[in-house]
Design a protein around this motif. Structure first.
Motif, PDB file in Angstrom:
ATOM      1  N   ASN A   1      -1.021  10.037  -2.949  1.00 58.54           N
ATOM      2  CA  ASN A   1       0.113   9.143  -2.791  1.00 58.54           C
ATOM      3  C   ASN A   1       1.376   9.993  -2.809  1.00 58.54           C
ATOM      4  OD1 ASN A   1      -1.479   6.836  -2.711  1.00 58.54           O
ATOM      5  ND2 ASN A   1      -1.289   6.449  -4.920  1.00 58.54           N
ATOM      6  N   VAL A   2       2.358   9.634  -1.990  1.00 59.61           N
ATOM      7  CA  VAL A   2       3.551  10.472  -1.868  1.00 59.61           C
ATOM      8  C   VAL A   2       4.321  10.570  -3.181  1.00 59.61           C
ATOM      9  CG1 VAL A   2       3.824  10.116   0.599  1.00 59.61           C
ATOM     10  CG2 VAL A   2       4.891   8.504  -0.988  1.00 59.61           C
ATOM     11  N   ASP A   3       4.144   9.596  -4.067  1.00 62.37           N
ATOM     12  CA  ASP A   3       4.852   9.646  -5.345  1.00 62.37           C
ATOM     13  C   ASP A   3       3.998  10.266  -6.454  1.00 62.37           C
ATOM     14  OD1 ASP A   3       3.013   7.622  -5.540  1.00 62.37           O
ATOM     15  OD2 ASP A   3       4.417   6.093  -6.272  1.00 62.37           O
ATOM     16  N   ALA A   4       2.860  10.866  -6.073  1.00 62.74           N
ATOM     17  CA  ALA A   4       1.974  11.468  -7.076  1.00 62.74           C
ATOM     18  C   ALA A   4       1.391  12.791  -6.583  1.00 62.74           C
ATOM     19  CB  ALA A   4       0.850  10.494  -7.425  1.00 62.74           C
ATOM     20  N   ILE A   5       2.209  13.575  -5.894  1.00 63.31           N
ATOM     21  CA  ILE A   5       1.758  14.876  -5.391  1.00 63.31           C
ATOM     22  C   ILE A   5       1.799  15.889  -6.535  1.00 63.31           C
ATOM     23  CG2 ILE A   5       2.225  16.743  -3.773  1.00 63.31           C
ATOM     24  CD1 ILE A   5       3.630  14.643  -2.004  1.00 63.31           C
ATOM     25  N   PRO A   6       0.701  16.568  -6.837  1.00 63.30           N
ATOM     26  CA  PRO A   6       0.710  17.549  -7.926  1.00 63.30           C
ATOM     27  C   PRO A   6       1.707  18.671  -7.661  1.00 63.30           C
ATOM     28  CG  PRO A   6      -1.533  17.085  -7.190  1.00 63.30           C
ATOM     29  CD  PRO A   6      -0.625  16.463  -6.193  1.00 63.30           C
TER      30      PRO A   6
ATOM     31  N   MET B   1       0.857  -1.199   0.000  1.00 63.74           N
ATOM     32  CA  MET B   1       0.000   0.000   0.000  1.00 63.74           C
ATOM     33  C   MET B   1       0.887   1.241   0.000  1.00 63.74           C
ATOM     34  SD  MET B   1      -3.027   0.960   2.681  1.00 63.74           S
ATOM     35  CE  MET B   1      -3.905   2.494   2.563  1.00 63.74           C
ATOM     36  N   ALA B   2       0.602   2.165  -0.916  1.00 67.25           N
ATOM     37  CA  ALA B   2       1.435   3.349  -1.048  1.00 67.25           C
ATOM     38  C   ALA B   2       1.247   4.284   0.131  1.00 67.25           C
ATOM     39  CB  ALA B   2       1.094   4.074  -2.347  1.00 67.25           C
ATOM     40  N   ASP B   3       2.332   4.953   0.547  1.00 63.63           N
ATOM     41  CA  ASP B   3       2.240   5.969   1.578  1.00 63.63           C
ATOM     42  C   ASP B   3       1.488   7.170   1.024  1.00 63.63           C
ATOM     43  OD1 ASP B   3       3.637   4.481   3.437  1.00 63.63           O
ATOM     44  OD2 ASP B   3       5.581   5.309   2.851  1.00 63.63           O
ATOM     45  N   THR B   4       0.731   7.822   1.885  1.00 66.31           N
ATOM     46  CA  THR B   4      -0.056   8.968   1.459  1.00 66.31           C
ATOM     47  C   THR B   4       0.271  10.185   2.307  1.00 66.31           C
ATOM     48  OG1 THR B   4      -1.893   8.385   2.930  1.00 66.31           O
ATOM     49  CG2 THR B   4      -1.957   7.503   0.677  1.00 66.31           C
ATOM     50  N   VAL B   5      -0.098  11.357   1.792  1.00 68.16           N
ATOM     51  CA  VAL B   5       0.077  12.607   2.525  1.00 68.16           C
ATOM     52  C   VAL B   5      -1.149  13.470   2.275  1.00 68.16           C
ATOM     53  CG1 VAL B   5       1.326  13.694   0.611  1.00 68.16           C
ATOM     54  CG2 VAL B   5       1.608  14.584   2.935  1.00 68.16           C
ATOM     55  N   GLU B   6      -1.607  14.159   3.311  1.00 63.79           N
ATOM     56  CA  GLU B   6      -2.737  15.065   3.174  1.00 63.79           C
ATOM     57  C   GLU B   6      -2.272  16.420   2.657  1.00 63.79           C
ATOM     58  OE1 GLU B   6      -4.544  15.232   7.042  1.00 63.79           O
ATOM     59  OE2 GLU B   6      -6.022  13.701   6.526  1.00 63.79           O
ATOM     60  N   TYR B   7      -3.095  17.030   1.835  1.00 61.15           N
ATOM     61  CA  TYR B   7      -2.921  18.430   1.450  1.00 61.15           C
ATOM     62  C   TYR B   7      -3.674  19.216   2.514  1.00 61.15           C
ATOM     63  CZ  TYR B   7      -3.253  22.614  -1.602  1.00 61.15           C
ATOM     64  OH  TYR B   7      -3.175  23.884  -2.144  1.00 61.15           O
ATOM     65  N   ALA B   8      -2.934  19.709   3.509  1.00 60.55           N
ATOM     66  CA  ALA B   8      -3.565  20.243   4.709  1.00 60.55           C
ATOM     67  C   ALA B   8      -2.846  21.474   5.220  1.00 60.55           C
ATOM     68  CB  ALA B   8      -3.587  19.174   5.803  1.00 60.55           C
ATOM     69  N   LYS B   9      -3.589  22.296   5.951  1.00 57.88           N
ATOM     70  CA  LYS B   9      -3.039  23.458   6.637  1.00 57.88           C
ATOM     71  C   LYS B   9      -3.525  23.447   8.077  1.00 57.88           C
ATOM     72  CE  LYS B   9      -2.966  26.366   2.471  1.00 57.88           C
ATOM     73  NZ  LYS B   9      -3.230  27.716   1.928  1.00 57.88           N
ATOM     74  N   VAL B  10      -2.618  23.680   9.010  1.00 59.71           N
ATOM     75  CA  VAL B  10      -2.987  23.620  10.426  1.00 59.71           C
ATOM     76  C   VAL B  10      -2.272  24.704  11.217  1.00 59.71           C
ATOM     77  CG1 VAL B  10      -3.347  21.111  10.327  1.00 59.71           C
ATOM     78  CG2 VAL B  10      -1.149  22.024  11.086  1.00 59.71           C
ATOM     79  N   VAL B  11      -2.836  25.013  12.380  1.00 56.01           N
ATOM     80  CA  VAL B  11      -2.132  25.762  13.413  1.00 56.01           C
ATOM     81  C   VAL B  11      -2.125  24.877  14.659  1.00 56.01           C
ATOM     82  CG1 VAL B  11      -2.123  27.771  14.927  1.00 56.01           C
ATOM     83  CG2 VAL B  11      -2.751  28.030  12.518  1.00 56.01           C
ATOM     84  N   ARG B  12      -0.942  24.628  15.200  1.00 58.30           N
ATOM     85  CA  ARG B  12      -0.809  23.831  16.418  1.00 58.30           C
ATOM     86  C   ARG B  12      -0.486  24.725  17.602  1.00 58.30           C
ATOM     87  NH1 ARG B  12       1.635  20.417  12.598  1.00 58.30           N
ATOM     88  NH2 ARG B  12       0.556  18.414  12.379  1.00 58.30           N
ATOM     89  N   ILE B  13      -1.161  24.463  18.710  1.00 59.38           N
ATOM     90  CA  ILE B  13      -0.887  25.162  19.967  1.00 59.38           C
ATOM     91  C   ILE B  13      -0.420  24.081  20.946  1.00 59.38           C
ATOM     92  CG2 ILE B  13      -1.792  26.686  21.748  1.00 59.38           C
ATOM     93  CD1 ILE B  13      -4.066  27.402  19.782  1.00 59.38           C
ATOM     94  N   PRO B  14       0.894  23.854  21.045  1.00 56.28           N
ATOM     95  CA  PRO B  14       1.406  22.752  21.865  1.00 56.28           C
ATOM     96  C   PRO B  14       1.890  23.232  23.234  1.00 56.28           C
ATOM     97  CG  PRO B  14       3.151  23.566  20.476  1.00 56.28           C
ATOM     98  CD  PRO B  14       1.961  24.482  20.247  1.00 56.28           C
ATOM     99  N   VAL B  15       2.031  22.286  24.154  1.00 53.72           N
ATOM    100  CA  VAL B  15       2.759  22.548  25.388  1.00 53.72           C
ATOM    101  C   VAL B  15       3.869  21.505  25.493  1.00 53.72           C
ATOM    102  CG1 VAL B  15       0.864  23.652  26.618  1.00 53.72           C
ATOM    103  CG2 VAL B  15       1.155  21.175  26.799  1.00 53.72           C
ATOM    104  N   ALA B  16       5.012  21.913  26.044  1.00 54.43           N
ATOM    105  CA  ALA B  16       6.154  21.016  26.132  1.00 54.43           C
ATOM    106  C   ALA B  16       6.059  20.074  27.323  1.00 54.43           C
ATOM    107  CB  ALA B  16       7.450  21.832  26.227  1.00 54.43           C
TER     108      ALA B  16
END
Length: 203
Positions: free
Chosen positions: A142-147, A1-16
């Motif tokens: 798919n990671v090998d088919a990103i536009p 199964m091919a690895d995939t990646v989302e076309y996404a935008k986020v803001v993270r508010i983390p604590v250490a």
């Protein structure tokens, strides 16, 4: 199964710091527009647990969801329309007493228990990666088919607000998240692509 990646935008508010819980009040956007196949979600999380409020293409309302990469088959959620645009919603994820000395990770919306995850913990168990994530994803490739270039970004929503954001520390005390213990950051995938400016309001 091919690895995939989302076309996404986020803001993270983390604590250490290590945490036992994470909570925030959300003011949902007054409007949104989503391209076919996309979704918006705003969630609290720690470790592999992510729980919050989401909507998706073809929907006019919002629902709660509870996911975990560490718990096989986890994909719990309510019905779209349970929440509507502009609603004020508290979301809280925490390790809480389940039975006797057994603790489990539980997700609450407006102080109502929505989901209990199956793994058992103790009162001393803590988690890393405490965070809020405000994000949207338009497509999965798919990671090998990103536009290249990527298609125009077509997910839009009015301002989302977060407030009264807290994490439960190792002593079980709820601590306010602020600039001294958190460093909000915008992010996006796929990497090595130009990202439009994102705005975070109401930390």
């Amino acid at each position: 199964m091919a690895d995939t990646v989302e076309y996404a935008k986020v803001v993270r508010i983390p604590v250490a710091n290590a945490v036992k819980g994470f909570s925030t009040d959300l003011k949902l956007p007054s409007s949104f527009s989503i391209d076919a196949g996309g979704f918006i979600n705003f969630h609290v999380g720690f470790g592999d647990y992510e729980c919050g409020i989401s909507t998706a293409s073809g929907q006019s309302g919002w629902r709660w969801f509870a996911n975990s990469g560490a718990v096989s088959g986890t994909d719990a959620g309510g019905n779209f329309g349970e929440f509507k645009n502009s609603d004020s919603v508290n979301i809280r994820l925490e390790s809480a007493v389940h039975s006797g000395s057994v603790y489990k990770v539980k997700f609450y919306v407006n102080n109502v228990l929505k989901h209990t995850f199956s793994p058992s913990y103790t009162s001393s168990t803590t988690f890393t990666g405490g965070r809020i994530v405000l994000g949207a994803a338009q497509a999965t490739y798919n990671v090998d088919a990103i536009p290249n270039p990527l298609p125009a970004w077509k997910i839009l929503h009015a301002q989302v607000m977060t407030s009264n954001t807290k994490y439960k520390n190792t002593n079980g005390t709820w601590v306010t998240v602020n600039s001294s213990n958190s460093d909000p950051k915008p992010d996006h995938t796929p990497k090595n692509r130009t990202m439009d400016r994102l705005h975070l309001v109401g930390q």
